[in-house]
Write an enzyme that holds these catalytic residues in place. Structure first.
Site, PDB file in Angstrom:
ATOM      1  N   GLU A 120      -7.010 101.151 -21.855  1.00  0.00           N
ATOM      2  CA  GLU A 120      -7.187 100.904 -20.426  1.00  0.00           C
ATOM      3  C   GLU A 120      -8.634 100.839 -19.958  1.00  0.00           C
ATOM      4  OE1 GLU A 120      -4.660 100.321 -18.102  1.00  0.00           O
ATOM      5  OE2 GLU A 120      -3.562 100.061 -19.982  1.00  0.00           O
ATOM      6  N   SER A 513      50.441 135.890  -2.643  1.00  0.00           N
ATOM      7  CA  SER A 513      50.513 137.311  -2.976  1.00  0.00           C
ATOM      8  C   SER A 513      49.210 137.878  -3.520  1.00  0.00           C
ATOM      9  CB  SER A 513      51.634 137.543  -4.003  1.00  0.00           C
ATOM     10  OG  SER A 513      52.890 137.217  -3.439  1.00  0.00           O
TER      11      SER A 513
END
Length: 843
Positions: A120, A513
């Site tokens: 780069e 229950s």
């Protein structure tokens, strides 16, 4: 001879002075003209320089105004992924808008940095933010290539790329390039080269959702930066220009060429030798499958953690704050819970009947693609197969990649149609050809994954597969630490890919229950004991003008007369519970529902005592955990600790103050710190232990006795709602509370004779057996002050310890076996055969 003829002869003397005088004016004229030209040239150059300087100053003045403040980059913290970890540290999930792992440039391998510089900006450490040579080279090259169709080359330095990525837009214009250059010059004066490079290498997008080199190393090669090889570093350095153009799979040739170009640049820059470059260039680019994630797939748990983080810290912190979240999940327990739930739901669904194959293959499409398509939505250990031959006793199948297999009748005997609208089910399957045909695409599983089908000593062969189908019924399971509330396992449904709805925390359902223990607990706190007798007889409650009378009934539709409280819980007697609630008052029932986190707004109706009020599985399980821990309040939690990106703890679930836990000199054998118990006491420890003992009886003699054969110390309670639409079992060991819910998302009957005992208890049993394997069996912890007395299991009368019906009952100080008979308020004791009694008013 006279020489006055005017001619000049060679031997005549020459007057040099006169000649010199005649040449001076001509020479002076030339010099004057030369210096004049120089003056003009210098003047023009000066004026040009002044003009250029003025132009540059004008550009800086014009374009430099209103530029972003680059000083903000000094404290810039890039968006970093939040990581979710299980209790053992294993990675479960990541959340990020930009998947990034920040690594300081000092911690990066030098060779990796050199690869990016070569690709780069090889002059990065020598230029001042703009590279004039690269600019001239790019200008000349692009001019020569004009009209050839070649892509223009750029001259942007790394500094310019940082400027563009952080401070400007991607707009393609002269204005933007000028601003970029100005900011780059300013940045070079304000930051060191390493600071700029660090920003670049942690921000750059490198494909596959990777922002920064550390994330790219993980996504492409499943490696940390310091584990990368030279060829891998060079490949990453090849990506910034256009990651999609150098995809390692779709564009492998271009990817290798670009990588090898980077290697060549590294050689030219003196970073590596030609030999090393040659070896690296010969390597293929292999994308690795990511590891490091926990093998337990916990999507429901992870999604609930995500929601919790958003609620506590907001979405920005979740997706870009780089949080480290340590959760409560136990991967081994969670896998056991998930497996138990899957197998339990599949077994229930098989009992309801065969709904047919996934499809009938007509040969128009590629069979491999068809099987793969079906398989993509299946859970692990579930496979798609095509039937190639079928007889009365077996079906031959073919799985993906041509793998042959067989479905024996004994692993498909269940495959006959469901009940019709009248509730009638066809005769059981006798011939496999009545269920399967050649060309059918079906789901199969290894026999080990379908234990409900292994019967009568049948031993599957290696090539055998069980016929299966995706269940329509749904369910959930949770497991938590009853002492802290830490959620150790949670699965909120059969398949998260089909439905993200978490039935453990989002589904409000009637517990049936399973709510009753809290009615009995309220009575125990008021002085009742497990042998207190309650009348089990018909009951009618007037609900008010214009409303039908409420007539509760036992599941068996029978009446049993005076029975002790313990039996009322063990056998899940509705009439006993309703009478007990009437004596206590519904305000007391509401208080206990609120106190234990079951329901904050329970309606004051007597039916609520039988579990008609809605709650969630996680709330109900936590409430049972408060029974086994001695009545201490706990809050279910998924997160132990949250740390920010710098390692600072910003959230901790355990709020206890531990003064001795941190010592500047470290740990050197001092006494273990004594932490204060800050949990509020919700009920008497003795009452909680009495309730635990009664629920232990549910396993030994009641509705949960299907799992009594496990030889574990277990207690719990089943729950089934009207019309058998929901099935529950909430149970616990001394150190683990577990809840199971089974039901359809659109409520309907689970099946004929399907209750909490048949649908939820087996799931709990399979899980608790796996969770307890290899661990010592310990009894429930008994509080001080209680007395253990042998009594008759059915009558509550005191008996000798060796009596065949003897159980050891728990009594508080001053309590003894027996007591008054409890009926409705204001009534006298009656027998089971008495006529119905109508009670006015709402309860």
């Amino acid at each position: 001879m006279s020489r006055d003829d005017g001619l000049h002869y060679d031997d005549d003397p020459v007057d040099l002075t006169e000649i010199e005088r005649s040449g001076r004016p001509q020479r002076k004229s030339l010099l004057r003209r030369f210096f004049g030209v120089l003056t003009v040239l210098f003047s023009l150059m000066f004026l040009g320089l002044v003009a250029a300087s003025a132009a540059i100053l004008w550009v800086f003045w014009t374009y430099g105004k209103g530029l972003p403040d680059y000083h903000q980059l000094a404290t810039y913290e890039p968006p970093v992924a939040t990581r979710i970890h299980a209790g053992n540290g294993a990675l479960l999930a990541e959340h990020a808008t930009e998947k990034r792992v920040f690594v300081p440039v000092e911690a990066m391998p030098p060779l990796l940095v050199q690869a990016f510089l070569s690709a780069e900006d090889k002059a990065f450490y020598s230029h001042f933010g703009i590279d004039p040579r690269a600019l001239v080279r790019a200008t000349v090259t692009n001019a020569m290539n004009y009209g050839t169709g070649r892509r223009p080359i750029g001259a942007s330095t790394i500094t310019q790329q940082v400027t563009k990525n952080f401070l400007l837009t991607n707009e393609v214009s002269i204005d933007r390039k000028i601003k970029e250059a100005i900011l780059s010059l300013r940045m070079e004066r304000a930051f060191t080269k390493d600071q700029i490079l660090g920003l670049y290498l942690n921000e750059i997008y490198l494909g596959l959702g990777s922002y920064g080199v550390a994330a790219a190393a993980l996504n492409y090669f499943d490696k940390a930066l310091d584990q990368l090889t030279l060829d891998e570093m060079a490949y990453l350095a090849a990506l910034p220009k256009a990651p999609a153009n150098y995809h390692p799979i779709r564009r492998s040739d271009a990817a290798r060429a670009r990588r090898n170009w980077v290697l060549t640049q590294m050689v030219e820059n003196g970073f590596i030798s030609e030999g090393r470059a040659r070896v690296a260039a010969g390597q293929s680019i292999e994308v690795a499958v990511q590891t490091g994630y926990d093998s337990t797939d916990a999507p429901y748990f992870a999604e609930e953690v995500r929601r919790d983080i958003v609620e506590k810290f907001g979405e920005d912190m979740l997706y870009s704050g780089g949080l480290s979240v340590r959760t409560t999940l136990d991967p081994a327990l969670h896998q056991a819970a998930r497996t138990a739930l899957e197998q339990g739901l599949e077994a229930l669904d098989r009992r309801q009947g065969w709904r047919g194959p996934l499809e009938s293959y007509d040969g128009s499409d590629d069979i491999e693609a068809v099987l793969a398509s079906h398989e993509s939505g299946m859970l692990d250990n579930h496979f798609a197969a095509i039937v190639t031959e079928v007889t009365k006793d077996q079906a031959h199948i073919r799985l993906r990649d041509g793998q042959p297999g067989r479905i024996p009748f004994k692993l498909a005997f269940w495959a006959y149609p469901p009940r019709d609208e009248d509730g009638v089910r066809p005769q059981p399957l006798a011939d496999l050809r009545d269920a399967l045909a050649i060309g059918d695409i079906v789901m199969v599983q290894p026999p080990v994954a379908t234990p409900d089908l292994i019967r009568d000593g049948f031993e599957p062969e290696q090539e055998d597969w069980s016929l299966s189908q995706r269940p329509l019924v749904e369910g959930a399971i949770v497991a938590l630490d009853p002492h802290t509330g830490r959620l150790l396992a949670m699965s909120g449904g059969y398949n998260y890919r089909d439905s993200e709805f978490n039935r453990a925390v989002q589904a409000l359902r009637q517990p049936g229950s399973a709510f009753k223990p809290f009615v009995y607990l309220a009575a125990l706190d008021q002085g009742y004991n497990p042998t207190t007798r309650i009348l089990d007889a018909p009951l009618v409650v007037d609900q008010g003008q214009g409303k039908p009378k409420w007539k509760p009934a036992n599941y068996t539709r029978r009446f049993y007369g005076p029975s002790i409280m313990r039996v009322g819980i063990e056998k899940s007697r509705n009439l006993m519970t309703a009478r007990l609630a009437m004596n206590l008052g519904m305000d007391e029932i509401q208080d206990y529902a609120r106190r234990f986190g079951l329901n904050d707004n329970l309606p004051p109706l007597l039916s609520m005592s039988l579990g008609a009020g809605e709650t969630t599985l996680i709330r109900l399980t936590a409430a049972y955990g408060m029974l086994v821990n001695g009545g201490k309040k706990i809050t279910p939690s998924l997160i132990d600790r949250v740390q920010d990106r710098h390692g600072k703890t910003i959230y901790r679930h355990d709020l206890r103050d531990c003064k001795g836990c941190t010592d500047e000199d470290g740990w050197s054998g001092q006494e273990v710190p004594d932490l204060a118990d800050i949990r509020p006491q919700l009920t008497e420890p003795a009452s909680a232990f009495q309730m635990v003992s009664m629920l232990e009886g549910v396993i030994k003699r009641g509705t949960g006795r299907r799992i009594d054969s496990l030889d574990l110390v277990v207690a719990g309670k089943t729950g089934t709602t009207n019309d058998n639409t929901n099935g529950w079992f909430i149970g616990f060991t001394p150190d683990l509370a577990v809840g199971v819910f089974v039901g359809y998302d659109t409520p309907r009957a689970l099946g004929k004779r399907e209750t909490g005992s048949t649908v939820a208890v087996p799931i709990f049993g399979n899980f608790i057996a796996a969770a307890s394997a290899g661990k010592p069996v310990i009894p429930f912890r008994r509080p001080s002050g209680v007395t253990i007395i042998p009594v008759h299991a059915e009558t509550g009368e005191r008996v000798l310890p060796d009596h065949e019906k003897a159980i050891f009952e728990v009594f508080k100080p001053g309590q003894r076996p027996g007591g008054a008979l409890i009926d409705v308020p204001g009534s006298s004791a009656r027998g089971a055969e008495d006529e119905e009694i109508t009670i006015p008013g709402l309860f």
